[in-house]
Design a protein around this motif. Structure first.
Motif, short mmCIF file in Angstrom:
data_model
loop_
_atom_site.label_atom_id
_atom_site.label_comp_id
_atom_site.label_asym_id
_atom_site.label_seq_id
_atom_site.Cartn_x
_atom_site.Cartn_y
_atom_site.Cartn_z
N ALA A 1 0.83 -1.20 0.00
CA ALA A 1 0.00 0.00 0.00
C ALA A 1 0.88 1.26 0.00
O ALA A 1 0.58 2.24 -0.70
CB ALA A 1 -0.92 -0.01 1.21
N GLN A 2 1.97 1.23 0.78
CA GLN A 2 2.88 2.37 0.79
C GLN A 2 3.58 2.53 -0.56
O GLN A 2 3.77 3.64 -1.06
CB GLN A 2 3.91 2.20 1.90
N MET A 3 3.96 1.42 -1.17
CA MET A 3 4.58 1.47 -2.49
C MET A 3 3.60 2.03 -3.52
O MET A 3 3.97 2.79 -4.41
CB MET A 3 5.04 0.07 -2.92
N ALA A 4 2.33 1.66 -3.39
CA ALA A 4 1.30 2.15 -4.32
C ALA A 4 1.16 3.67 -4.21
O ALA A 4 0.90 4.35 -5.21
CB ALA A 4 -0.03 1.47 -4.04
N GLU A 5 1.33 4.21 -3.01
CA GLU A 5 1.28 5.66 -2.85
C GLU A 5 2.44 6.33 -3.58
O GLU A 5 2.27 7.39 -4.19
CB GLU A 5 1.31 6.02 -1.36
N GLU B 1 6.79 8.71 -8.03
CA GLU B 1 8.16 8.46 -7.59
C GLU B 1 8.66 7.07 -8.00
O GLU B 1 9.87 6.85 -8.08
CB GLU B 1 8.25 8.61 -6.07
N LEU B 2 7.75 6.16 -8.22
CA LEU B 2 8.09 4.80 -8.66
C LEU B 2 7.10 4.38 -9.73
O LEU B 2 6.00 4.93 -9.85
CB LEU B 2 8.02 3.80 -7.49
N SER B 3 7.49 3.37 -10.52
CA SER B 3 6.56 2.77 -11.48
C SER B 3 5.98 1.50 -10.88
O SER B 3 6.61 0.86 -10.02
CB SER B 3 7.26 2.45 -12.80
#
Length: 354
Positions: free
Chosen positions: A89-93, A99-101
């Protein structure tokens, strides 16, 4: 015993605890004091002999940037489904913020799943907690490439020291790392064949096995063979010892290459710069250097070559990969297929009538 952690009731949690204790008692699961970070280091060391240096570097980067900050200090058994969902969930944000793909996050999740799967194999945990945590959805974007009418414009805009490399990338579909790792001993200009088995390392001047450690022979056309023959003849005439490398940096001069004492291929970053300059001078839209690999594939398909030819030229392990990227562009078996079918049906009817 103190929170639901995914269980529907206290009795369900008690049942799961009893089963876990029994699995340990029978030896189906072995207890370990390793943290995730400690076990991650062991997995990387075990993988080292079986993957390329680039793949190992990718694993290391995902661990350092995206996995160890979250899971590194946790005991291996504490990395459960809930924690992985929180991490994703944090990565999805970060993906939403640009900031990331999503692909990068999914690759990191693959590394995490690989590690937990190894823990299952060693019987440190009963099951892989990544199993029920799906990847982030990835929006597929249409690949960009040089159209047939744009290839000559691009090549004409290339600097003299870059053009042979650009022609090679368009003519072979090789990755830039593979092209920079090709030596004269890998080329048979009379047969029109280039053997690709090595690639330039990301760091330093050495070479490493190609992606997937696969060897392939690539067919080249007479025009590219003539270009390479001309490069070799020019080197012979000038008396330059090129160290058997086909593609070299420009001759040393004041500035970036002034400290170079022997001929070496350019770095990947340098080749990317040359590519960007050529696009600008040709008045073409921006696209990554890897688009020249797509350009080669689409040009082969546009001139009637089948997908199996493209697969072998590009070195894909499975034709499924080729199909996913370029299947919608293949016309060799579709062109005039309906008309030929109708003609055969009509011919069959004429024979029956006769």
């Amino acid at each position: 015993m103190t929170s639901r952690r995914g269980f529907t009731s206290r009795s369900a949690a008690l049942a799961a605890r009893a089963k876990a204790v029994e699995d340990v008692r029978r030896g189906d699961v072995r207890a370990t004091r390793d943290t995730f970070g400690e076990f991650w280091a062991k997995v990387l060391e075990a993988k080292r002999p079986y993957v390329t240096a680039g793949t190992l570097q990718d694993y290391t980067t995902h661990g350092r940037k995206r996995l160890l900050p979250w899971f590194g200090a946790l005991k291996l058994a504490a990395v459960d489904e809930d924690r992985i969902r929180d991490w994703l969930a944090q990565m999805a944000e970060l993906v939403a913020d640009g900031e990331l793909s999503a692909k990068t996050v999914n690759n990191a999740r693959t590394c995490l799943s690989m590690t937990m799967g190894e823990a299952v194999r060693r019987r440190y945990i009963p099951q892989n907690p990544c199993r029920w945590v799906p990847e982030l959805p990835v929006e597929r974007t249409e690949i960009d490439y040089l159209r047939m009418g744009e290839i000559d414009r691009y090549l004409d805009a290339c600097a003299d020291f870059y053009r042979p490399l650009a022609e090679f990338l368009v003519g072979t579909g090789a990755r830039i790392s593979e092209a920079l790792g090709v030596r004269w001993q890998d080329v048979d200009l009379e047969a029109g064949v280039v053997r690709i088995s090595r690639q330039r390392a990301r760091d330093g001047d050495g070479t490493a096995p190609t992606k997937g450690k696969r060897f392939r022979s690539v067919q080249v056309g007479p025009q590219l063979a003539a270009t390479l023959r001309g490069v070799r003849e020019e080197r012979t005439t000038s008396g330059l010892d090129d160290g058997d490398w086909i593609f070299l940096c420009p001759p040393p001069r004041r500035g970036r290459y002034s400290v170079r004492t022997e001929p070496v291929p350019p770095s990947r970053k340098t080749a990317h710069d040359w590519h960007e300059w050529a696009l600008q001078d040709a008045g073409l839209r921006d696209m990554p250097l890897h688009s020249l690999r797509h350009t080669a594939a689409t040009a082969w398909l546009a001139t009637g070559h089948p997908l199996i030819f493209v697969q072998r030229q590009l070195g894909h392990r499975s034709i499924t990969t080729t199909e996913e990227h370029y299947g919608h562009l293949e016309t060799s078996f579709m062109r005039e297929a309906a008309a030929r079918t109708e003609a055969l049906i009509a011919a069959g009817g004429d024979r029956r009538a006769a």
